[in-house]
Write a protein that holds these residues in place. Sequence first.
Motif, PDB file in Angstrom:
ATOM      1  N   ILE A  52       0.774  -1.301  -0.088  1.00 37.71           N
ATOM      2  CA  ILE A  52       0.021   0.114  -0.012  1.00 37.71           C
ATOM      3  C   ILE A  52       0.777   1.055  -0.140  1.00 37.71           C
ATOM      4  O   ILE A  52       2.149   1.227   0.393  1.00 37.71           O
ATOM      5  CB  ILE A  52      -0.861   0.313   1.202  1.00 37.71           C
ATOM      6  CG1 ILE A  52      -0.166  -0.135   2.589  1.00 37.71           C
ATOM      7  CG2 ILE A  52      -2.053  -0.968   1.094  1.00 37.71           C
ATOM      8  CD1 ILE A  52      -1.125  -0.001   3.636  1.00 37.71           C
ATOM      9  N   SER A  53       0.204   2.389  -0.208  1.00 32.23           N
ATOM     10  CA  SER A  53       1.116   3.809  -0.241  1.00 32.23           C
ATOM     11  C   SER A  53       1.479   3.859   1.262  1.00 32.23           C
ATOM     12  O   SER A  53       0.842   3.509   2.174  1.00 32.23           O
ATOM     13  CB  SER A  53       0.402   4.693  -0.856  1.00 32.23           C
ATOM     14  OG  SER A  53      -0.612   5.191   0.076  1.00 32.23           O
ATOM     15  N   ARG A  54       2.645   4.881   1.356  1.00 24.00           N
ATOM     16  CA  ARG A  54       3.105   5.181   2.641  1.00 24.00           C
ATOM     17  C   ARG A  54       2.078   6.019   3.235  1.00 24.00           C
ATOM     18  O   ARG A  54       1.680   5.842   4.538  1.00 24.00           O
ATOM     19  CB  ARG A  54       4.350   5.883   2.606  1.00 24.00           C
ATOM     20  CG  ARG A  54       5.067   6.531   3.722  1.00 24.00           C
ATOM     21  CD  ARG A  54       6.286   7.201   3.688  1.00 24.00           C
ATOM     22  NE  ARG A  54       6.907   7.424   4.845  1.00 24.00           N
ATOM     23  CZ  ARG A  54       6.771   8.676   5.341  1.00 24.00           C
ATOM     24  NH1 ARG A  54       5.870   9.565   4.489  1.00 24.00           N
ATOM     25  NH2 ARG A  54       6.995   8.959   6.364  1.00 24.00           N
ATOM     26  N   VAL A  55       1.236   6.903   2.421  1.00 22.06           N
ATOM     27  CA  VAL A  55       0.201   7.552   3.179  1.00 22.06           C
ATOM     28  C   VAL A  55      -0.916   6.692   3.869  1.00 22.06           C
ATOM     29  O   VAL A  55      -1.288   6.843   4.884  1.00 22.06           O
ATOM     30  CB  VAL A  55      -0.194   8.510   2.097  1.00 22.06           C
ATOM     31  CG1 VAL A  55      -1.398   9.265   2.629  1.00 22.06           C
ATOM     32  CG2 VAL A  55       0.599   9.528   1.818  1.00 22.06           C
ATOM     33  N   GLN A  56      -1.261   5.716   3.039  1.00 22.33           N
ATOM     34  CA  GLN A  56      -2.343   4.773   3.279  1.00 22.33           C
ATOM     35  C   GLN A  56      -1.822   4.030   4.571  1.00 22.33           C
ATOM     36  O   GLN A  56      -2.640   3.792   5.551  1.00 22.33           O
ATOM     37  CB  GLN A  56      -2.897   3.730   2.256  1.00 22.33           C
ATOM     38  CG  GLN A  56      -3.968   3.009   2.527  1.00 22.33           C
ATOM     39  CD  GLN A  56      -4.236   2.116   1.287  1.00 22.33           C
ATOM     40  OE1 GLN A  56      -3.581   2.276   0.182  1.00 22.33           O
ATOM     41  NE2 GLN A  56      -5.269   1.372   1.162  1.00 22.33           N
ATOM     42  N   PHE A  57      -0.570   3.593   4.759  1.00 18.68           N
ATOM     43  CA  PHE A  57       0.009   2.927   5.644  1.00 18.68           C
ATOM     44  C   PHE A  57      -0.237   3.811   7.119  1.00 18.68           C
ATOM     45  O   PHE A  57      -0.497   3.245   7.868  1.00 18.68           O
ATOM     46  CB  PHE A  57       1.387   2.538   5.545  1.00 18.68           C
ATOM     47  CG  PHE A  57       2.052   1.574   6.638  1.00 18.68           C
ATOM     48  CD1 PHE A  57       1.650   0.307   6.675  1.00 18.68           C
ATOM     49  CD2 PHE A  57       2.681   2.510   7.398  1.00 18.68           C
ATOM     50  CE1 PHE A  57       2.298  -0.357   7.770  1.00 18.68           C
ATOM     51  CE2 PHE A  57       3.545   1.708   8.739  1.00 18.68           C
ATOM     52  CZ  PHE A  57       3.131   0.455   8.723  1.00 18.68           C
ATOM     53  N   LEU A  58       0.564   5.050   6.933  1.00 17.99           N
ATOM     54  CA  LEU A  58       0.348   5.711   8.030  1.00 17.99           C
ATOM     55  C   LEU A  58      -1.063   6.187   8.313  1.00 17.99           C
ATOM     56  O   LEU A  58      -1.275   6.301   9.773  1.00 17.99           O
ATOM     57  CB  LEU A  58       0.905   7.103   7.844  1.00 17.99           C
ATOM     58  CG  LEU A  58       2.688   6.741   7.539  1.00 17.99           C
ATOM     59  CD1 LEU A  58       3.183   8.283   7.030  1.00 17.99           C
ATOM     60  CD2 LEU A  58       3.287   6.378   9.086  1.00 17.99           C
ATOM     61  N   LEU A  59      -2.111   6.319   7.603  1.00 14.89           N
ATOM     62  CA  LEU A  59      -3.424   6.535   7.943  1.00 14.89           C
ATOM     63  C   LEU A  59      -4.008   5.359   8.642  1.00 14.89           C
ATOM     64  O   LEU A  59      -4.913   5.461   9.299  1.00 14.89           O
ATOM     65  CB  LEU A  59      -4.158   7.087   6.834  1.00 14.89           C
ATOM     66  CG  LEU A  59      -3.761   8.263   6.326  1.00 14.89           C
ATOM     67  CD1 LEU A  59      -4.588   8.859   5.058  1.00 14.89           C
ATOM     68  CD2 LEU A  59      -3.913   9.517   7.454  1.00 14.89           C
ATOM     69  N   SER A  60      -3.660   3.924   8.402  1.00 10.56           N
ATOM     70  CA  SER A  60      -4.234   2.965   8.867  1.00 10.56           C
ATOM     71  C   SER A  60      -3.569   2.533  10.202  1.00 10.56           C
ATOM     72  O   SER A  60      -4.087   1.639  10.948  1.00 10.56           O
ATOM     73  CB  SER A  60      -3.869   1.455   8.148  1.00 10.56           C
ATOM     74  OG  SER A  60      -4.345   1.925   6.680  1.00 10.56           O
ATOM     75  N   CYS A  61      -2.385   3.315  10.759  1.00 11.84           N
ATOM     76  CA  CYS A  61      -1.858   3.008  12.139  1.00 11.84           C
ATOM     77  C   CYS A  61      -2.837   2.910  13.247  1.00 11.84           C
ATOM     78  O   CYS A  61      -2.988   1.872  13.966  1.00 11.84           O
ATOM     79  CB  CYS A  61      -0.558   3.864  12.149  1.00 11.84           C
ATOM     80  SG  CYS A  61       0.683   3.368  11.392  1.00 11.84           S
ATOM     81  N   GLN A  62      -3.623   3.777  13.235  1.00  6.38           N
ATOM     82  CA  GLN A  62      -4.568   3.881  14.223  1.00  6.38           C
ATOM     83  C   GLN A  62      -5.499   2.614  14.454  1.00  6.38           C
ATOM     84  O   GLN A  62      -5.742   2.049  15.598  1.00  6.38           O
ATOM     85  CB  GLN A  62      -5.473   5.179  14.316  1.00  6.38           C
ATOM     86  CG  GLN A  62      -6.353   5.108  15.441  1.00  6.38           C
ATOM     87  CD  GLN A  62      -7.139   6.559  15.371  1.00  6.38           C
ATOM     88  OE1 GLN A  62      -7.214   7.245  14.544  1.00  6.38           O
ATOM     89  NE2 GLN A  62      -7.868   6.852  16.499  1.00  6.38           N
ATOM     90  N   GLN A  63      -6.083   2.047  13.049  1.00  2.00           N
ATOM     91  CA  GLN A  63      -6.858   1.045  13.062  1.00  2.00           C
ATOM     92  C   GLN A  63      -6.138  -0.291  13.712  1.00  2.00           C
ATOM     93  O   GLN A  63      -6.871  -1.208  14.160  1.00  2.00           O
ATOM     94  CB  GLN A  63      -7.355   1.009  11.753  1.00  2.00           C
ATOM     95  CG  GLN A  63      -8.175  -0.461  11.438  1.00  2.00           C
ATOM     96  CD  GLN A  63      -8.256  -0.550   9.799  1.00  2.00           C
ATOM     97  OE1 GLN A  63      -7.865   0.072   9.011  1.00  2.00           O
ATOM     98  NE2 GLN A  63      -9.067  -1.781   9.558  1.00  2.00           N
ATOM     99  N   TYR A  64      -4.795  -0.355  13.500  1.00  2.00           N
ATOM    100  CA  TYR A  64      -4.113  -1.268  14.018  1.00  2.00           C
ATOM    101  C   TYR A  64      -3.232  -1.340  15.408  1.00  2.00           C
ATOM    102  O   TYR A  64      -2.813  -1.978  16.196  1.00  2.00           O
ATOM    103  CB  TYR A  64      -2.993  -1.812  12.895  1.00  2.00           C
ATOM    104  CG  TYR A  64      -3.501  -2.420  11.747  1.00  2.00           C
ATOM    105  CD1 TYR A  64      -3.851  -3.955  11.597  1.00  2.00           C
ATOM    106  CD2 TYR A  64      -4.169  -1.902  10.693  1.00  2.00           C
ATOM    107  CE1 TYR A  64      -4.223  -4.528  10.801  1.00  2.00           C
ATOM    108  CE2 TYR A  64      -4.747  -2.191   9.677  1.00  2.00           C
ATOM    109  CZ  TYR A  64      -4.587  -3.690   9.599  1.00  2.00           C
ATOM    110  OH  TYR A  64      -5.409  -4.370   8.390  1.00  2.00           O
ATOM    111  N   GLY A  65      -3.562  -0.224  16.120  1.00  2.00           N
ATOM    112  CA  GLY A  65      -3.383   0.258  17.362  1.00  2.00           C
ATOM    113  C   GLY A  65      -1.891   0.537  17.526  1.00  2.00           C
ATOM    114  O   GLY A  65      -1.051   0.447  18.472  1.00  2.00           O
ATOM    115  N   THR A  66      -1.366   0.930  16.437  1.00  2.00           N
ATOM    116  CA  THR A  66      -0.155   1.265  16.069  1.00  2.00           C
ATOM    117  C   THR A  66       0.418   2.925  16.238  1.00  2.00           C
ATOM    118  O   THR A  66      -0.559   3.486  15.362  1.00  2.00           O
ATOM    119  CB  THR A  66       0.866   0.727  14.943  1.00  2.00           C
ATOM    120  OG1 THR A  66       0.520  -0.637  15.010  1.00  2.00           O
ATOM    121  CG2 THR A  66       2.025   0.941  15.032  1.00  2.00           C
ATOM    122  N   ALA A  67       1.397   3.372  16.879  1.00  2.00           N
ATOM    123  CA  ALA A  67       1.333   5.040  16.652  1.00  2.00           C
ATOM    124  C   ALA A  67       2.019   5.340  15.441  1.00  2.00           C
ATOM    125  O   ALA A  67       2.904   4.397  14.833  1.00  2.00           O
ATOM    126  CB  ALA A  67       2.296   5.376  17.800  1.00  2.00           C
TER     127      ALA A  67
END
Length: 88
Positions: A52-67
């Motif tokens: 996935i794109s870096r932006v999409q990855f960073l935006l998904s962090c909260q969903q996975y409980g990751t800062a």
Amino acid sequence: MKTLQIDYSEAMLSALNLSPESFEKEARISLAMKLYERGRLTSGQAAALAKISRVQFLLSCQQYGTASVAWDEDELNAEFEGAKETKG
């Protein structure tokens, strides 16, 4: 490029109510998130692993409980010092 193969059963897919494609995508992102969370991969490397794109990855962090950002104490202090100077 190397390949990682993980065996899983149809019963697992049924229990999770996921298609093989959805499960594999979630597993790939979960692995990338954990390696990023542990500081083993950069966000760009983790995004590439997750396909996935870096932006999409960073935006998904909260969903996975990751800062999405991990600042140490010195970085936080420097950030807030800059804010204090702007205010005062």
